[in-house]
Design an enzyme around this catalytic site. Structure first.
Site, PDB file in Angstrom:
ATOM      1  N   GLY A   1      32.682  41.304  35.720  1.00  0.00           N
ATOM      2  CA  GLY A   1      32.646  41.220  37.052  1.00  0.00           C
ATOM      3  C   GLY A   1      32.057  42.484  37.647  1.00  0.00           C
TER       4      GLY A   1
ATOM      5  N   ARG B   1      29.016  38.259  31.977  1.00  0.00           N
ATOM      6  CA  ARG B   1      30.293  38.198  31.025  1.00  0.00           C
ATOM      7  C   ARG B   1      29.618  37.949  29.628  1.00  0.00           C
ATOM      8  NH1 ARG B   1      34.838  39.303  34.018  1.00  0.00           N
ATOM      9  NH2 ARG B   1      34.782  38.578  36.036  1.00  0.00           N
ATOM     10  N   ASP B   2      28.661  37.922  29.356  1.00  0.00           N
ATOM     11  CA  ASP B   2      28.200  37.749  27.903  1.00  0.00           C
ATOM     12  C   ASP B   2      28.770  38.696  26.929  1.00  0.00           C
ATOM     13  OD1 ASP B   2      26.509  35.628  28.147  1.00  0.00           O
ATOM     14  OD2 ASP B   2      25.105  36.847  29.334  1.00  0.00           O
TER      15      ASP B   2
ATOM     16  N   ASP C   1      40.814  45.158  39.281  1.00  0.00           N
ATOM     17  CA  ASP C   1      42.020  44.838  38.757  1.00  0.00           C
ATOM     18  C   ASP C   1      42.785  46.071  38.438  1.00  0.00           C
ATOM     19  OD1 ASP C   1      41.146  42.429  39.161  1.00  0.00           O
ATOM     20  OD2 ASP C   1      40.938  41.852  36.926  1.00  0.00           O
TER      21      ASP C   1
ATOM     22  N   ARG D   1      53.670  31.712  61.933  1.00  0.00           N
ATOM     23  CA  ARG D   1      53.405  31.084  60.820  1.00  0.00           C
ATOM     24  C   ARG D   1      53.555  31.737  59.622  1.00  0.00           C
ATOM     25  NH1 ARG D   1      47.359  28.919  62.494  1.00  0.00           N
ATOM     26  NH2 ARG D   1      47.906  26.912  63.181  1.00  0.00           N
TER      27      ARG D   1
ATOM     28  N   MET E   1      43.018  38.956  44.223  1.00  0.00           N
ATOM     29  CA  MET E   1      42.475  38.760  42.908  1.00  0.00           C
ATOM     30  C   MET E   1      43.220  39.772  41.835  1.00  0.00           C
ATOM     31  SD  MET E   1      38.236  39.015  42.577  1.00  0.00           S
ATOM     32  CE  MET E   1      37.436  37.237  42.835  1.00  0.00           C
ATOM     33  N   GLY E   2      43.121  39.048  40.689  1.00  0.00           N
ATOM     34  CA  GLY E   2      44.297  39.815  39.570  1.00  0.00           C
ATOM     35  C   GLY E   2      44.697  38.352  38.725  1.00  0.00           C
TER      36      GLY E   2
ATOM     37  N   GLU F   1      46.375  36.110  41.779  1.00  0.00           N
ATOM     38  CA  GLU F   1      45.761  34.886  41.257  1.00  0.00           C
ATOM     39  C   GLU F   1      46.731  34.581  39.986  1.00  0.00           C
ATOM     40  OE1 GLU F   1      42.242  36.499  39.759  1.00  0.00           O
ATOM     41  OE2 GLU F   1      40.973  35.237  41.144  1.00  0.00           O
TER      42      GLU F   1
ATOM     43  N   ARG G   1      35.201  42.183  45.827  1.00  0.00           N
ATOM     44  CA  ARG G   1      34.480  42.752  44.789  1.00  0.00           C
ATOM     45  C   ARG G   1      33.222  43.400  45.588  1.00  0.00           C
ATOM     46  NH1 ARG G   1      34.902  39.254  39.846  1.00  0.00           N
ATOM     47  NH2 ARG G   1      32.654  39.026  40.004  1.00  0.00           N
TER      48      ARG G   1
HETATM   49  O1  F6P Z   1      38.330  40.782  36.503  1.00  0.00           O
HETATM   50  C1  F6P Z   1      37.777  40.953  37.868  1.00  0.00           C
HETATM   51  C2  F6P Z   1      37.882  39.726  38.409  1.00  0.00           C
HETATM   52  O2  F6P Z   1      37.671  39.987  39.747  1.00  0.00           O
HETATM   53  C3  F6P Z   1      39.412  39.580  38.622  1.00  0.00           C
HETATM   54  O3  F6P Z   1      40.197  39.901  39.468  1.00  0.00           O
HETATM   55  C4  F6P Z   1      39.168  37.710  38.928  1.00  0.00           C
HETATM   56  O4  F6P Z   1      40.136  36.843  38.482  1.00  0.00           O
HETATM   57  C5  F6P Z   1      37.775  37.490  38.138  1.00  0.00           C
HETATM   58  O5  F6P Z   1      37.015  38.708  38.143  1.00  0.00           O
HETATM   59  C6  F6P Z   1      36.916  36.347  38.615  1.00  0.00           C
HETATM   60  O6  F6P Z   1      35.553  36.385  37.939  1.00  0.00           O
HETATM   61  P1  F6P Z   1      34.540  35.578  38.277  1.00  0.00           P
HETATM   62  O7  F6P Z   1      33.785  36.409  39.207  1.00  0.00           O
HETATM   63  O8  F6P Z   1      33.681  35.710  37.025  1.00  0.00           O
HETATM   64  O9  F6P Z   1      34.931  34.239  38.650  1.00  0.00           O
END
Ligand code: F6P
Length: 355
Positions: free
Chosen positions: A12, A74-75, A135, A170, A177-178, A230, A282
Site C-alpha cells: 500500500g 501488492r504483487d 500501520d 450521538r 486503518m490497521g 479495522e 494513506r
Molecule cells: O497496510 C496498509 C493498509 O493501509 C492497511 O491499514 C489496510 O488494511 C490496507 O492497507 C488496505 O489495503 P488496500 O489499499 O490494498 O485495500
C-alpha cells in the site's frame, strides 16, 4: 566503479515514499556517484523489466508529494498474475537485475515486502528494504515513515467528529486503518481523546463498551467517540479464530464496524453513526516528521550500499538506524503489547478498551 541501484515501492502506498526515493537518489548520485533505476509498480516492474532512469531531474520537486512516482502494487515475485495465469517470476526478477547490471535493489515497503525481498535475497539478489507503512507494524523497527502523517490525518478526523457528535448527542464510531495491528487507532484515538478505543490485540466485549458509554451519559456526557481499528474483534470472534487455528490478527472484517455501530446504538439507546476514514489516511502530503525520517533512511541506504552491505532491513532503533537481517523481520508483525505504555496511559485518562 559506478554502482548501479534499482529501487521499487511495494504494498500500500503511504506519504513519504517520494521523499525516500529522492533521498536515496540524490545521496546515491551526488555523494557516491551511483546510478539509479526505478522499477514501476512494485515487484511487477522488476519482473517485467518496466523501469525508468531516475536521473536528477526526476528527483527534483517530489519531496512533498504523497503517493509514489514509481507506482506500487501488492504483487509477489513468486506468485504473480501474468496474462491471467499465476506465475513464479523470481528468476525473471533476478534476470532483470542482471540485465541492468544492478549492484542492489532497494525495496521500499511494509510487512509483505520484507517477505518478498527475503525470497529474492535467497534467490541470490542483493536487496535492502526501507520500512514504510501507515500501520507501524513492521517487526524489528521502532517506526516506519507514513505512520506519523496518518496519525495526524486520523487525529484531525477524530477532532472533527467530536464537535458534531457533541452537538447531536450521538455516538460516532470511527473506523481507522490497521487490519492486523492497532497502532494507528491507538495513537490517533489517544491523541484525539476517543472515549473507547478498540484494537485487534485487545478483544472487546460489547456489554463493557455499552456500559462505558452509558456511564458517560449518566455523568452528563451524552456523546461518545469510539475509535476502532479495522481488525478489531470481539472476544467471541477472537476465540473462534483461535479455534480455527487462524492467527488472530489475520483479517479485517468487512462490514464489522457497521454491525458494531448498530449494536452500540441498540445497547445504549443513543443515536449512533459510523465514519470509515479509509484511504484518506494513506493519501496527501507527508508530515515534516515523515519527510525527515524518509530522508534519513534514503540517504543512509545510499551509504550502506556504498559500504556493500545487503540483505537487510534498515531499521529505526531509538535515535539510530540499524541493519537487521531480513530473516529476522520477514513473516513477523509488530503488534501492540496489551501492556504498552500508551494503552496504560489511555486507560488512566478513562479510555475504555472494551475489556
Ligand atoms: O497496510 C496498509 C493498509 O493501509 C492497511 O491499514 C489496510 O488494511 C490496507 O492497507 C488496505 O489495503 P488496500 O489499499 O490494498 O485495500
Amino acid at each position: 566503479m559506478t554502482k548501479r541501484i534499482g529501487v521499487l515501492t511495494s504494498g500500500g502506498d503511504c506519504p513519504g515514499l517520494n521523499a525516500a526515493i529522492r533521498a536515496l537518489g540524490k545521496a546515491g548520485q551526488d555523494a557516491f556517484g551511483m546510478e539509479l533505476t526505478g522499477f514501476m509498480n512494485g515487484f511487477r516492474g522488476l519482473a517485467l523489466d518496466e523501469s525508468i532512469d531516475l536521473e536528477s531531474s526526476r528527483l527534483s520537486g517530489i519531496l512533498t508529494y504523497g503517493g509514489t512516482i514509481l507506482g506500487t502494487s501488492r504483487d509477489k515475485p513468486h506468485r504473480m498474475q501474468i496474462d491471467g495465469e499465476t506465475r513464479d517470476m523470481t528468476e525473471a526478477c533476478i534476470a532483470t537485475a542482471q540485465r541492468h547490471r544492478l549492484d542492489a535493489v532497494v525495496c521500499i515497503g511494509g510487512g509483505g515486502t520484507q517477505k518478498n525481498a527475503l525470497r529474492l535475497k535467497q534467490a541470490g539478489l542483493n536487496v535492502i528494504t526501507l520500512p514504510k507503512t501507515i500501520d507501524n507494524d513492521i517487526a524489528m523497527t521502532d517506526t516506519s515513515f507514513g505512520f506519523d502523517t496518518a496519525v495526524g490525518t486520523a487525529t484531525e478526523a477524530v477532532d472533527r467528529l467530536h464537535s458534531t457528535a457533541s452537538s447531536h448527542d450521538r455516538v460516532i464510531v470511527v473506523e481507522i486503518m490497521g487490519h492486523r495491528a492497532g497502532w494507528l487507532a491507538l495513537t490517533a484515538g489517544t491523541a484525539g481523546g476517543a472515549d473507547v478505543i478498540l484494537i485487534p490485540e485487545i478483544p472487546y466485549d460489547l456489554d463493557i463498551i455499552a456500559d462505558a458509554i452509558k456511564e458517560r451519559s449518566r455523568r452528563g456526557k451524552s456523546f461518545s467517540i469510539v475509535a476502532v481499528a479495522e481488525g478489531a474483534m470481539s472476544r467471541s470472534q477472537a476465540q473462534s479464530k483461535a479455534g480455527m487455528n487462524e492467527p488472530k490478527q489475520l483479517t479485517g472484517h468487512v462490514g464489522h464496524t457497521i454491525e458494531l455501530t448498530g449494536e452500540i446504538e441498540e445497547r445504549t439507546g443513543l443515536e449512533s453513526r459510523l465514519t470509515i476514514l479509509g484511504h484518506v489516511q494513506r493519501g496527501g502530503t507527508p508530515s515534516a516528521a515523515d519527510r525527515v525520517l524518509a530522508t534519513w533512511l534514503g540517504t543512509h541506504c545510499a551509504q550502506i550500499i556504498a559500504d556493500g552491505k545487503y540483505g537487510v532491513l534498515l531499521a529505526v532503533r531509538g535515535n539510530e538506524l540499524e541493519l537487521v537481517p531480513l530473516e529476522k523481520v520477514a513473516g513477523k508483525t509488530k503488534l501492540v503489547p496489551p501492556e504498552h505504555h500508551l494503552v496504560t496511559s489511555a486507560r488512566m485518562v478513562g479510555t475504555c478498551f472494551g475489556d
